[in-house]
Design an enzyme around this catalytic site. Structure first.
Site, PDB file in Angstrom:
ATOM      1  N   ASP A  21       1.709 -14.990  12.629  1.00  0.00           N
ATOM      2  CA  ASP A  21       0.638 -15.678  12.015  1.00  0.00           C
ATOM      3  C   ASP A  21      -0.328 -14.563  11.448  1.00  0.00           C
ATOM      4  O   ASP A  21      -1.117 -14.102  12.282  1.00  0.00           O
ATOM      5  CB  ASP A  21      -0.118 -16.807  12.879  1.00  0.00           C
ATOM      6  CG  ASP A  21      -1.446 -17.436  12.331  1.00  0.00           C
ATOM      7  OD1 ASP A  21      -1.814 -17.098  11.229  1.00  0.00           O
ATOM      8  OD2 ASP A  21      -1.531 -18.625  12.557  1.00  0.00           O
TER       9      ASP A  21
ATOM     10  N   HIS B  89      -2.124  10.555  -0.916  1.00  0.00           N
ATOM     11  CA  HIS B  89      -2.297   9.100  -1.749  1.00  0.00           C
ATOM     12  C   HIS B  89      -2.177   9.527  -3.269  1.00  0.00           C
ATOM     13  O   HIS B  89      -1.377   8.606  -4.081  1.00  0.00           O
ATOM     14  CB  HIS B  89      -3.558   8.246  -1.720  1.00  0.00           C
ATOM     15  CG  HIS B  89      -3.635   7.563  -0.217  1.00  0.00           C
ATOM     16  ND1 HIS B  89      -3.228   6.186  -0.445  1.00  0.00           N
ATOM     17  CD2 HIS B  89      -4.124   7.766   0.884  1.00  0.00           C
ATOM     18  CE1 HIS B  89      -3.330   5.754   0.883  1.00  0.00           C
ATOM     19  NE2 HIS B  89      -3.663   6.682   1.528  1.00  0.00           N
TER      20      HIS B  89
ATOM     21  N   GLU C  40       0.967  -1.365   0.097  1.00  0.00           N
ATOM     22  CA  GLU C  40      -0.081  -0.058   0.118  1.00  0.00           C
ATOM     23  C   GLU C  40       0.796   1.352  -0.053  1.00  0.00           C
ATOM     24  O   GLU C  40       1.625   1.627   0.909  1.00  0.00           O
ATOM     25  CB  GLU C  40      -0.913   0.006   1.218  1.00  0.00           C
ATOM     26  CG  GLU C  40      -1.872   1.303   1.187  1.00  0.00           C
ATOM     27  CD  GLU C  40      -2.735   1.180   2.606  1.00  0.00           C
ATOM     28  OE1 GLU C  40      -3.308   2.397   2.720  1.00  0.00           O
ATOM     29  OE2 GLU C  40      -3.058   0.437   3.177  1.00  0.00           O
TER      30      GLU C  40
ATOM     31  N   LYS D  46      -8.894 -16.719  16.064  1.00  0.00           N
ATOM     32  CA  LYS D  46      -8.732 -16.038  14.586  1.00  0.00           C
ATOM     33  C   LYS D  46     -10.036 -15.460  14.211  1.00  0.00           C
ATOM     34  O   LYS D  46     -10.350 -15.485  12.946  1.00  0.00           O
ATOM     35  CB  LYS D  46      -8.185 -16.892  13.574  1.00  0.00           C
ATOM     36  CG  LYS D  46      -6.710 -17.459  14.055  1.00  0.00           C
ATOM     37  CD  LYS D  46      -6.116 -18.359  13.122  1.00  0.00           C
ATOM     38  CE  LYS D  46      -4.665 -18.632  13.442  1.00  0.00           C
ATOM     39  NZ  LYS D  46      -4.040 -19.679  12.775  1.00  0.00           N
TER      40      LYS D  46
END
Length: 391
Positions: free
Chosen positions: A292, A383, A88, A218
């Site tokens: 993870d 951006h 990004e 999760k």
């Protein structure tokens, strides 16, 4: 079904370049895709056993660095350069901007205020009274259950067992400290051993599952917002009014006004985090350091708080109750991931709290930078300048 072609494996030598090459050739033949870039890597395939099955190569993730960042933690103290893996545009520049603002205001104070990792077994009995009896029995026999659980691990310790009677069922959460490992597998093994002892010593259990769902592994949940899963960390900073104006072109009063309004929006949306974007920094650091990555969904939840000090400066804090991170084990020992951890002095035993502090401090810096960009109306222009949406 007879036409399905299995992915090649080399028995006894499956974590080797020979095996990886066989699989690459197979995938190229089956899909018509050239794996020209995927095949280039510097790691040893033998090091991936226990991390990746059917290895064929690597996905190259761009890695940048933010900072320097002054952190005043109990474990992380000093100026740090923060590795962040992301595709990004603008992200790392924004975090670096926030880190400069916080550092020049004196740094980010970070505190680990709690930790736990769970497995949540479900026991089903004939009636609610028997479920209640089991709950009381678990309390009375905790020492024996703890001994059984801890016999499976070198570093894990069972701290307590929470329980809830629902109908004729007992939902439990076995809460552990897991040292410098994230601990999901550790707690699963320990709890399984402990529950086998429970099943052998308490009569009347009609059904048992190692997971009853309320550990929400999760998955985000309000349970983990109240009862930590991973490290519960609070990051705080007082930003000087003059610096906020000169570096960010924003004022404390406008920042607080924006926060009052976005809190309403967060409530309306049912957001797991009421600040600007905790997941961005956490995900970028998780990928860089071999965590993870699925644990981002739990780790990003939390509460951001903003206020004005008596002299008009800006107080900002983020409370992240479920940062699930490790400095040892899992993917942390892989070659490039280890280098990223070593960059911050966070690799190996005794470093998980330090890593959690740095992650929380990073979230705070990113939040401040994005909030200031919104207030100063520079969000889109930044951006356009640095991101993929350049005109």
């Amino acid at each position: 079904m007879s036409q399905r072609k299995r992915i090649p494996r080399l028995k006894g030598n499956d974590y080797s370049e020979q095996a990886a090459q066989q699989r690459r050739s197979f995938i190229e033949e089956q899909t018509g895709t050239s794996l020209t870039n995927t095949r280039h890597y510097s790691l040893d395939p033998a090091s991936l056993e226990g991390n990746t099955e059917n290895f064929i190569g690597v996905v190259q993730m761009p890695l940048g660095v933010a900072g320097p960042y002054r952190i005043n933690g109990e474990h992380a103290q000093g100026d740090f350069y923060i590795p962040m893996a992301t595709t990004e545009g603008t992200l790392i520049a924004s975090y670096s901007r926030g880190m400069r603002l916080v550092s020049e205001s004196g740094g980010c104070t970070v505190t680990v205020v709690g930790e736990a990792m769970q497995r949540a077994p479900l026991f089903e009995l004939a009636s609610a009274r028997e479920a209640r009896a089991l709950s009381q029995w678990l309390e009375e026999n905790f020492a024996a259950i703890k001994a059984e659980a801890e016999s499976t691990t070198r570093v894990g310790t069972l701290e307590n067992i929470q329980s809830w009677v629902i109908a004729n069922k007992l939902f439990t959460r076995f809460n552990y400290l897991t040292g410098d490992a994230a601990g999901q597998n550790m707690t699963g093994k320990a709890t399984h051993k402990a529950c086998q002892w429970v099943l052998s010593n308490f009569s009347g259990i009609q059904n048992f599952s190692l997971s009853g769902g309320i550990e929400t592994d999760k998955k985000h949940s309000h349970m983990n917002l109240l009862h930590s899963r991973g490290k519960k960390v609070v990051a705080e900073a007082v930003i000087k009014k003059e610096l906020l104006q000169s570096l960010m072109r924003a004022e404390p009063e406008r920042m607080v006004r924006l926060r009052q309004r976005t809190i309403v929006g967060s409530l309306l949306a049912g957001s797991a985090y009421n600040g600007p974007h905790s997941a961005n920094g956490i995900a970028a650091m998780f990928i860089a350091t071999g965590q993870d990555e699925a644990n981002v969904v739990e780790s990003h939840a939390g509460i951001a708080f903003m206020d004005l000090t008596d002299n008009g400066d800006l107080y900002y804090s983020v409370t992240l109750p479920s940062i699930i991170c490790a400095s040892y084990g899992g993917g942390t020992g892989l070659a490039t991931q280890r280098e990223c951890l070593e960059m911050m002095g966070c690799y190996g035993e005794g470093k998980a709290h330090k890593l959690a502090e740095i992650i929380a401090a990073t979230v705070l810096a990113g939040d401040l930078s994005l909030a200031a960009a919104v207030v100063s109306d520079e969000w889109v222009s930044s951006h356009d300048q640095l991101g993929r949406n350049r005109p």
